[in-house]
Design a protein around this motif. Structure first.
Motif, PDB file in Angstrom:
ATOM      1  N   VAL A 178       0.848  -1.188   0.000  1.00  0.00           N
ATOM      2  CA  VAL A 178       0.000   0.000   0.000  1.00  0.00           C
ATOM      3  C   VAL A 178       0.886   1.241   0.000  1.00  0.00           C
ATOM      4  O   VAL A 178       0.628   2.200  -0.714  1.00  0.00           O
ATOM      5  CB  VAL A 178      -0.949  -0.009   1.221  1.00  0.00           C
ATOM      6  CG1 VAL A 178      -1.703   1.304   1.326  1.00  0.00           C
ATOM      7  CG2 VAL A 178      -1.905  -1.186   1.121  1.00  0.00           C
ATOM      8  N   ASP A 179       1.961   1.197   0.786  1.00  0.00           N
ATOM      9  CA  ASP A 179       2.913   2.303   0.882  1.00  0.00           C
ATOM     10  C   ASP A 179       4.304   1.702   0.667  1.00  0.00           C
ATOM     11  O   ASP A 179       4.892   1.140   1.586  1.00  0.00           O
ATOM     12  CB  ASP A 179       2.789   2.959   2.261  1.00  0.00           C
ATOM     13  CG  ASP A 179       3.717   4.142   2.468  1.00  0.00           C
ATOM     14  OD1 ASP A 179       4.802   4.190   1.840  1.00  0.00           O
ATOM     15  OD2 ASP A 179       3.376   5.014   3.285  1.00  0.00           O
ATOM     16  N   LEU A 180       4.810   1.816  -0.554  1.00  0.00           N
ATOM     17  CA  LEU A 180       6.057   1.159  -0.941  1.00  0.00           C
ATOM     18  C   LEU A 180       7.227   1.562  -0.050  1.00  0.00           C
ATOM     19  O   LEU A 180       7.983   0.710   0.416  1.00  0.00           O
ATOM     20  CB  LEU A 180       6.370   1.464  -2.412  1.00  0.00           C
ATOM     21  CG  LEU A 180       7.615   0.821  -3.005  1.00  0.00           C
ATOM     22  CD1 LEU A 180       7.557  -0.695  -2.908  1.00  0.00           C
ATOM     23  CD2 LEU A 180       7.786   1.265  -4.452  1.00  0.00           C
ATOM     24  N   ALA A 181       7.383   2.856   0.222  1.00  0.00           N
ATOM     25  CA  ALA A 181       8.515   3.321   1.041  1.00  0.00           C
ATOM     26  C   ALA A 181       8.416   2.776   2.467  1.00  0.00           C
ATOM     27  O   ALA A 181       9.418   2.332   3.041  1.00  0.00           O
ATOM     28  CB  ALA A 181       8.576   4.843   1.054  1.00  0.00           C
TER      29      ALA A 181
ATOM     30  N   LYS B  89      -4.127   1.841  -5.262  1.00  0.00           N
ATOM     31  CA  LYS B  89      -4.225   0.504  -4.668  1.00  0.00           C
ATOM     32  C   LYS B  89      -3.280  -0.431  -5.401  1.00  0.00           C
ATOM     33  O   LYS B  89      -3.165  -0.378  -6.619  1.00  0.00           O
ATOM     34  CB  LYS B  89      -5.660  -0.013  -4.772  1.00  0.00           C
ATOM     35  CG  LYS B  89      -6.646   0.810  -3.986  1.00  0.00           C
ATOM     36  CD  LYS B  89      -8.039   0.275  -4.143  1.00  0.00           C
ATOM     37  CE  LYS B  89      -9.012   1.172  -3.401  1.00  0.00           C
ATOM     38  NZ  LYS B  89     -10.395   0.783  -3.639  1.00  0.00           N
ATOM     39  N   PRO B  90      -2.612  -1.306  -4.681  1.00  0.00           N
ATOM     40  CA  PRO B  90      -1.689  -2.226  -5.324  1.00  0.00           C
ATOM     41  C   PRO B  90      -2.401  -3.159  -6.300  1.00  0.00           C
ATOM     42  O   PRO B  90      -3.544  -3.547  -6.080  1.00  0.00           O
ATOM     43  CB  PRO B  90      -1.099  -3.027  -4.172  1.00  0.00           C
ATOM     44  CG  PRO B  90      -1.374  -2.222  -2.967  1.00  0.00           C
ATOM     45  CD  PRO B  90      -2.622  -1.435  -3.240  1.00  0.00           C
ATOM     46  N   ALA B  91      -1.724  -3.505  -7.373  1.00  0.00           N
ATOM     47  CA  ALA B  91      -2.264  -4.451  -8.338  1.00  0.00           C
ATOM     48  C   ALA B  91      -2.556  -5.777  -7.655  1.00  0.00           C
ATOM     49  O   ALA B  91      -1.813  -6.219  -6.795  1.00  0.00           O
ATOM     50  CB  ALA B  91      -1.273  -4.654  -9.477  1.00  0.00           C
ATOM     51  N   ARG B  92      -3.639  -6.403  -8.012  1.00  0.00           N
ATOM     52  CA  ARG B  92      -4.064  -7.710  -7.510  1.00  0.00           C
ATOM     53  C   ARG B  92      -4.278  -7.768  -6.011  1.00  0.00           C
ATOM     54  O   ARG B  92      -4.433  -8.833  -5.445  1.00  0.00           O
ATOM     55  CB  ARG B  92      -3.088  -8.802  -7.951  1.00  0.00           C
ATOM     56  CG  ARG B  92      -3.033  -8.941  -9.456  1.00  0.00           C
ATOM     57  CD  ARG B  92      -2.397 -10.207  -9.897  1.00  0.00           C
ATOM     58  NE  ARG B  92      -1.072 -10.379  -9.335  1.00  0.00           N
ATOM     59  CZ  ARG B  92      -0.322 -11.438  -9.552  1.00  0.00           C
ATOM     60  NH1 ARG B  92      -0.747 -12.402 -10.299  1.00  0.00           N
ATOM     61  NH2 ARG B  92       0.878 -11.530  -9.021  1.00  0.00           N
TER      62      ARG B  92
END
Length: 133
Positions: free
Chosen positions: A14-17, A64-67
């Protein structure tokens, strides 16, 4: 054809960092080389191997993240053999990460259970010789 060692697992973040920081600062992995795949992400390395692949939201995902909403089966958690039980307890406390601790009957290994920022269950297994730490 027997299976070999686990190659890697992928987390849609959701939050890559924030998730990268968790796997680096809490879990002790290093952020390493990753091919130019055309979408945001990080490959987190353990002992020189890209063990955890992180994927960030892609264009058109509305943040939103894929899948993210697709089922991935009954996967409950990922387990690692680990060393440094006392240090890991302290790291988890310092980062305000709730965890559950259990000692396995008979073999005496200590297990720590907790979750990453995206809800991935993590189990760390420490040998019985570290139980006094």
């Amino acid at each position: 054809m027997p299976l070999g060692a686990l190659n890697h697992f992928t987390v849609y973040t959701v939050d890559l960092a924030r998730t990268r920081d968790f796997w680096r600062d809490v879990m002790g992995l290093t952020d390493g080389d990753r091919p130019p795949l055309g979408f945001p992400g990080h490959w987190m390395y353990s002992a020189g191997a890209p063990t955890v692949h992180l994927v960030g939201p892609r264009e058109g995902d509305d943040g939103k993240p894929a899948r993210r909403t697709q089922p991935t089966g009954q996967l409950d958690h990922i387990a690692f053999s680990a060393t440094g039980l006392a240090e890991m307890r302290e790291r988890l406390r310092r980062h305000d990460i709730p965890f559950r601790e259990m000692v396995v009957p008979r073999d005496g290994q200590t297990q720590l259970f907790f979750h990453d920022p995206d809800g991935v269950g993590i189990e760390l297994n420490f040998t019985a010789s570290e139980a006094g730490s």
